[in-house]
Structure formats: structure tokens, C-alpha cells
Motif scaffolding. Sequence first.
Motif, mmCIF file in Angstrom:
data_model
loop_
_atom_site.group_PDB
_atom_site.id
_atom_site.type_symbol
_atom_site.label_atom_id
_atom_site.label_comp_id
_atom_site.label_asym_id
_atom_site.label_seq_id
_atom_site.Cartn_x
_atom_site.Cartn_y
_atom_site.Cartn_z
ATOM 1 N N LYS A 589 0.818 -1.207 0.000
ATOM 2 C CA LYS A 589 0.000 0.000 0.000
ATOM 3 C C LYS A 589 0.858 1.266 0.000
ATOM 4 C CE LYS A 589 -3.882 -2.091 2.522
ATOM 5 N NZ LYS A 589 -4.653 -2.091 3.795
ATOM 6 N N LEU A 590 1.923 1.269 0.782
ATOM 7 C CA LEU A 590 2.763 2.466 0.872
ATOM 8 C C LEU A 590 3.458 2.753 -0.450
ATOM 9 C CD1 LEU A 590 3.964 4.699 2.711
ATOM 10 C CD2 LEU A 590 5.883 3.152 3.105
ATOM 11 N N ILE A 591 3.996 1.713 -1.081
ATOM 12 C CA ILE A 591 4.719 1.913 -2.340
ATOM 13 C C ILE A 591 3.769 2.440 -3.418
ATOM 14 C CG2 ILE A 591 5.914 0.699 -4.208
ATOM 15 C CD1 ILE A 591 7.205 -1.066 -2.074
ATOM 16 N N THR A 592 2.567 1.889 -3.506
ATOM 17 C CA THR A 592 1.616 2.378 -4.509
ATOM 18 C C THR A 592 1.163 3.810 -4.209
ATOM 19 O OG1 THR A 592 -0.184 1.329 -3.258
ATOM 20 C CG2 THR A 592 0.763 0.096 -5.082
ATOM 21 N N ARG A 593 1.147 4.201 -2.949
ATOM 22 C CA ARG A 593 0.779 5.583 -2.611
ATOM 23 C C ARG A 593 1.866 6.574 -2.986
ATOM 24 N NH1 ARG A 593 1.378 9.163 1.683
ATOM 25 N NH2 ARG A 593 2.379 7.709 3.105
ATOM 26 N N LEU A 594 3.122 6.153 -2.891
ATOM 27 C CA LEU A 594 4.240 7.075 -3.117
ATOM 28 C C LEU A 594 4.574 7.269 -4.600
ATOM 29 C CD1 LEU A 594 6.685 6.047 -0.230
ATOM 30 C CD2 LEU A 594 5.096 7.966 -0.304
ATOM 31 N N VAL A 595 3.984 6.494 -5.466
ATOM 32 C CA VAL A 595 4.212 6.673 -6.901
ATOM 33 C C VAL A 595 2.905 7.122 -7.552
ATOM 34 C CG1 VAL A 595 6.051 4.938 -6.959
ATOM 35 C CG2 VAL A 595 3.686 4.245 -7.397
ATOM 36 N N SER A 596 3.003 7.545 -8.792
ATOM 37 C CA SER A 596 1.795 7.957 -9.518
ATOM 38 C C SER A 596 0.939 6.732 -9.846
ATOM 39 C CB SER A 596 2.182 8.682 -10.809
ATOM 40 O OG SER A 596 2.871 7.803 -11.681
ATOM 41 N N ASP A 598 -0.114 5.711 -12.666
ATOM 42 C CA ASP A 598 0.381 5.002 -13.849
ATOM 43 C C ASP A 598 1.548 4.081 -13.503
ATOM 44 O OD1 ASP A 598 -1.496 6.392 -15.278
ATOM 45 O OD2 ASP A 598 -0.094 7.973 -15.903
ATOM 46 N N GLU A 599 2.295 4.417 -12.462
ATOM 47 C CA GLU A 599 3.484 3.631 -12.109
ATOM 48 C C GLU A 599 3.188 2.558 -11.056
ATOM 49 O OE1 GLU A 599 7.546 5.983 -12.186
ATOM 50 O OE2 GLU A 599 6.044 7.150 -11.087
ATOM 51 N N ALA A 600 2.020 2.548 -10.486
ATOM 52 C CA ALA A 600 1.733 1.673 -9.346
ATOM 53 C C ALA A 600 1.978 0.210 -9.681
ATOM 54 C CB ALA A 600 0.300 1.885 -8.872
ATOM 55 N N HIS A 601 1.445 -0.281 -10.811
ATOM 56 C CA HIS A 601 1.614 -1.701 -11.144
ATOM 57 C C HIS A 601 3.071 -2.016 -11.479
ATOM 58 C CE1 HIS A 601 1.329 0.166 -15.108
ATOM 59 N NE2 HIS A 601 1.814 -0.968 -15.638
ATOM 60 N N ILE A 602 3.781 -1.056 -12.072
ATOM 61 C CA ILE A 602 5.206 -1.268 -12.381
ATOM 62 C C ILE A 602 5.998 -1.402 -11.085
ATOM 63 C CG2 ILE A 602 7.240 -0.261 -13.472
ATOM 64 C CD1 ILE A 602 5.370 1.167 -15.410
ATOM 65 N N ALA A 603 5.719 -0.530 -10.121
ATOM 66 C CA ALA A 603 6.438 -0.584 -8.847
ATOM 67 C C ALA A 603 6.205 -1.906 -8.127
ATOM 68 C CB ALA A 603 6.001 0.584 -7.962
ATOM 69 N N LEU A 604 4.986 -2.427 -8.172
ATOM 70 C CA LEU A 604 4.705 -3.705 -7.508
ATOM 71 C C LEU A 604 5.398 -4.864 -8.210
ATOM 72 C CD1 LEU A 604 0.899 -3.320 -6.624
ATOM 73 C CD2 LEU A 604 2.879 -3.161 -5.098
ATOM 74 N N MET A 605 5.490 -4.810 -9.558
ATOM 75 C CA MET A 605 6.228 -5.848 -10.284
ATOM 76 C C MET A 605 7.711 -5.800 -9.919
ATOM 77 S SD MET A 605 4.417 -5.618 -14.060
ATOM 78 C CE MET A 605 5.666 -6.676 -14.779
ATOM 79 N N GLU A 606 8.255 -4.612 -9.811
ATOM 80 C CA GLU A 606 9.671 -4.476 -9.422
ATOM 81 C C GLU A 606 9.881 -4.958 -7.983
ATOM 82 O OE1 GLU A 606 10.774 -0.644 -12.289
ATOM 83 O OE2 GLU A 606 10.560 -0.387 -10.116
ATOM 84 N N SER A 656 11.030 2.701 -10.899
ATOM 85 C CA SER A 656 9.986 3.207 -10.001
ATOM 86 C C SER A 656 10.292 2.865 -8.549
ATOM 87 C CB SER A 656 8.624 2.637 -10.405
ATOM 88 O OG SER A 656 8.267 3.044 -11.705
ATOM 89 N N LEU A 657 10.612 1.599 -8.289
ATOM 90 C CA LEU A 657 10.903 1.170 -6.927
ATOM 91 C C LEU A 657 12.164 1.845 -6.403
ATOM 92 C CD1 LEU A 657 9.954 -0.734 -4.652
ATOM 93 C CD2 LEU A 657 11.517 -2.457 -5.576
#
Length: 745
Positions: A589-596, A598-606, A656-657
Motif C-alpha cells: 500500500k505504501l509503495i503504490t501511494r508514493l508513486v503515480s 500510472d506507475e503503481a503496477h510497475i512498482a509492484l512488479m519491481e 519506479s521502486l
Amino acid sequence: MEAPNTATSVDSASAEELSTKALQKRYEGLVMVRNKAIKGKGTWYWSHLEPMLLHNTETGLPKAVKLRCSLCEAIFSASNPSRTASEHFKRGTCPNVSALPKPISSVGPINIAASSSPSLANNRKRSSAPPSSYHVPTRFCGEVAYTSLPTTATTPHLMLSGGKEDLGALAMLEDSVKKLKSPKTSLAPALSKTQVDNAFDYLADWVYESCGSISFSCLEHPKFIAFLNQVGLPPVSPREFASTKLDAKFEEAKAESEARIRDAVFFQIASDGWKSKNKNHYGDENLVNVTINLPNGTTLYRRTVFVTGSAPSRYAEEILWETITGICGGNVLQQCVGIVADKFKAKALKNLENQNHWMVNLSCQHQGFNSLFKDFAKELPLFTTVTENCIKLANFVNYKSQVRSIFHKYQLQEYGHTWLLRVPLREFENFNYGNMYMMMDDILSSVRALHLVLLEEAFKLVSIEDPNAREFGDIIRDVGFWNDLEALHTLVKLVKDMIHEIETDRPLVGQCLLLWDELRAKVKEWCSKFHVAEGAMEKVIERRFQKNYHPTWAAAYILDPLYLVRDTSGKYLPPFKFLTPEQEKDVDKLITRLVSRDEAHIALMELMKWRTEGLDPMYARAVQMKERDSVTGKMRIANPQSSRLVWETYLTGFKSLGRVAARLIFLHATSCNFKCSWNLWTPLRGHGHSAIALDKVQKLIFIAAHSKLKRQDFSSEEDKEAELFTLANSEDDLFNEVLVDTSPV
């Protein structure tokens, strides 16, 4: 039948030999200390105290070591030179101590002839008369002392109308005559303008960085002006130091601070002082210090806010947001990635975080651990019982005169000095663990004396009539009380030591989970040692943990290469196995909040890739490399910036991550930093917080804080003074311990 007598004589001879060696050793120790003191490496009174080794007239063997006053020939015991000096010299017991004049610079010893003449100096050269009524004994090592000598018929006693004080004035008169007859150039070479300017720059730095401990009016003190003259400097202008020089130093410090902020890609705000630990002598008023933490480990001072009473969360929110906009302007607000503040459960932090999705706002860990003492006081019966008994015991001993005198007698007998038992002003309201700990420490340090009080006949008589005395006796005799006191004292010290480490080490956010795990382990061990039920303690700690917890703790712990764990295959992987399922969800949840979005799914994959692949073993070992700190002796991370730099330079595949990780890893978990002194705010009390005075105070604080943070000096002047006086007081104690040690070599 002669054997016992022979053995007795041998024992007697051996005892005499040991006694002789001990006395000789003690005398040599006194002589050694006095010689060092005369050279300027010891206390002042050794110039007037001379060690003496007294011998038995019949056997010729040493029988005692004494101290002789060289001013009045009085003899004293050598057991405590410091006390002897205080009582004999400082209290005016010595009849000749008042005869010690003030040192006269550049004037040597003189002999004043009795005959009158237009030239005192010429008379002194021609006269064959004996010395006048004073001379300079060589044993005083340069200090002038006076003694009355018998006068002859041809040399009448010199009587001056002003008494002995006139001798100094007469010496100055002779010195003036000598200067007129043979003028000499000054011994100190004239300083150039550049040297004078540099000297005053250093002086200004010292005055400003003392942060109110030195007032501008001190620059006009006669002794300070005399010092400047002695070293060849002209007098200083307090007005200049408080105006033009102050402005110039402030602009220089501010420009350096602004340049460092501009160089950094992002920063964190630290705010300390909202939650006052103690009321100051002006009432319920606080100084809130706002500082800036940069990714490279640098801390910069920003401002100090004067707060009266308990400031509401809305006011704190406005101050913090005003600070952020003042630094970033209106366009680059994302440069501020978070806030850490000591206001526990502050709505301001949560509001700012909700309004700005890129920010991470934390409660201070130092304050969180401090709050544990309030929790213990409210939740643990042990805390309440022991505290109440300690306060009863301490108040009875302190304020019952008959018992206090008995207690002091046995303190003096057992420990060599007396003291009252410190009692906290408040018991549980606004609980202060420091005062509580001192009270328990005093009582545990006086166990022997307290038990001896019960054996005194005078106390037994008091107990017959006074029920409080009987209750006091019951507490002292109760073994359970002492066991509980030791247990509570150990618990408070355990948490107190962790708080001190947090304040000293200033841990980052990634360490928070480990800190609380360390606390749980230590408390569990404490419960086992003192047979305390673990359940109640676990509930108290878990409740405080949940109040203080922030999802950033788990995210920083997972993303920091410092905490990577090597698995069986040799890979260094993030320690997800140490997180609870709820904490794993918090990371996502925190990582998806800190990115835009559009980048949320990319950050979770990373993040999944980071979880399975981790970091190259060579880089992981380089980040985790430790070295021993030369000051503390503890093992420290060799390069604390490596964790962030790895994400910014080597792990370029995690775009992103990587941006999230670099922002989280450097965040501090504590807000305690520069400690502002109340001394600077004293003048404002009489000027109604005038704009001019307030501006000067703010500039002084900025200069002092900027310098202290640049030197990484986070201690307060009060702490330094306390440490200095502790060391000074221990000098004589250590010396006396050495002398008292009469064990055979």
C-alpha cells in the motif's frame, strides 16, 4: 612455651613494616601531587600545604603523615587535603590568608628602605639596611606573601596609612618611576590589522556559537578588556558585535545552508519541542526547533518557534507547512518527502500526509520509548506499589529530623558523605522517569545505612510514638520491597539505556522494527529474571508499538540492502519472512501511494523482482561491511550512505521502486537534535518580544545551531557543564582513594 611469644613478635614486626611502607607510600604520593600542582597541573591549595612525615622519637620509624600550612605553620591531618584547604583557606581560618595580595604583573619583588629620599629606586640600590617588613619565600613558587620581621633601632618599621594594601600601590609607584627613567618597548609585538580582524572574527564566532551563555555586555567587563590589552588587542564594541558582525555571520551561515538544500534532490523536516518534557522557569512555554535532514546524512537548522502553552495540532500543521513552502516555493513541494516530529498522535502529521501523497510523516521514536514509562505507571501494579513505598520512605527520612540525623550518621560511616533522598515533584501526573529513577537509585545506594537506622536506640524510641516510623521500619524489613525495587530499577534502566542510544545514534526508519524487537527480547529476559508475568508486559509494549507504528517502518526495512539476508543458495534477499502478513500488505500500500497511478503496477512488479532476486552478493556485503568506532568501541556501518547509493547507481533496473527506496531509506526516525538554550530568550521577557530583539535572537540561534550541527555536536551546554563539574569533583576523590589505599605492595 616460647613459640607463641616468638610468633607474636614476628607478627608485630611484620605489622610495623607494613605500616611503615604504607606511611612512606602515602607521604611520597602527597609530595608527588604537590610537585605537579606547583607546576600548574593540580589544585591551587598545594602551594600552601606542605606534606610532613613524622617519626617516632624512640624507634625512629614513621608514625604519621601530616600537612603543614606554610602561611601560619598549623598542622593538619592528611586524610582529606581538599576539605582541609576549604576549611582552612576559604573559610578564613588561616590568620595569614588575607595577607596574600593580588598578583602584580611585570613588578618583581622589592625591598623598601626605611629612609626617605626623592628616588625610591636609588635608595633601594644604595641602602645597606636589612629588608623591610616583607619578603618573598621561595617555597611559595612565585606567589607573594608577607611576614613580619623584627626591626632594629636604626631601621624603624615602615608604617603605611593604608595598611598592607598600600604595599601594592607602592610597588606600582616604583614601577612607574622605573619606566620613566628607562622606558622599554612592549614585550608583545604590535599586531597587524589583518591579525586583529581575524582575532575578532574568532571571538565573534565563539560568542555567537555559545548561544546565549555569553552576553554582549561581558565584552565590556574590565577583566576582559585587561585581557585584550595584555595580548595586544584593542577593546571591542558590543554594539558592533550585536549588529553588523551578527548580520554578516548570519548571512554567511544562511547562504551555506541554502546552498546545501539546493544541492539535495529531496529532504526531510524534523520538528522537536512540541511535546515539552518539563516546564521551564518561565511557565508552560516551549521552544520548537525545526531542522532539515538531507540524504547524505547532513542536518541543517531552519528555525525556532516560540510556543506558549499547549499548541493545537492545527497550529503545528501551519508552522510545518509554512516551513516547507518557504524552502521549496510553490512549484517543487515534492522535494520535501516527509516529516518526523515529537508530537505523539499529532493530527497535523496525518493531515499533511493525506493531503500530499508523496510525504511520509512519522512520530519520533525517542518520544515513543519515553511514553512507555507512563504506560508502565498506569498498567503495572508493581510500578504503583514500589513508587508509593519509595516516596513514603524518602519523605519520612528527609523530613523527620531525628531520623534524618541518624540516617546521615550512618551514611557518613558507610559511604563517607551524606545526601538527601531525591523525590519527584509529581508522582504519576506528567510522569518523569528521570526523577523516579534518581529516587530509586538513591534508596538502593543507601541500603546499608537504612537498615542500620532501625538498630539505633533513638529510632526505636521514635517508633513507639510515631506510626509513620513503624511503617518505615516495616518497609525496610520487607524483603519483597527490596526485590520489587531492584526489579523496577532494572526495568527503568533497561528502557532508559535504549532511549539514550536512540538519542545518540539517531536511528533511521529501517531500524524501527528491530528496535522494538530488541525491547521485547530484553523485557522478556527481565520477566524471567524477576519472575514477572510476561502477559501484562507484552500487552503494554504491543499497545505502545501499535500507537507508534507507521507502514514506512516495514517498507524501509524491506528495501534497505543493509538488512538483506543470505539464503541457502547464496542470494541476498529482503527479509520478508520477518514481517507479519499485515506488515507485508502495508509495504504494498505504501509503495503504490508514493508513486503515480500510472506507475503503481510497475512498482509492484519491481517489488516482486526485488523479493526473488535481491542484490548481488558482492554489493550486499559491501553495504553491510562494518568497522569498530574508535570512540565508543561499537561496531558501526562503514559507509552509512551505501544503502541509498546502491539504488541510485547499481540497481538501475528498478526505476519506479528505486525512486521510492532512495527516498525512504535515508529518513530519520527521531526528531531530537539541536537543543536551544533558554538563555537567549531571557532578554525578550523585559522587551515584550520586540521585533528587533526577536530578530537578533533568531540570528544568534541560527548561527549557533548551524555551527553545532556542522560539527555533529548534539549535546547541550547544560550536559557539558554537568560532566565538567563531575570530573572536577572526582579529582580529589580519586586522589584520596589512592592515598587511603594502604595495602602492602
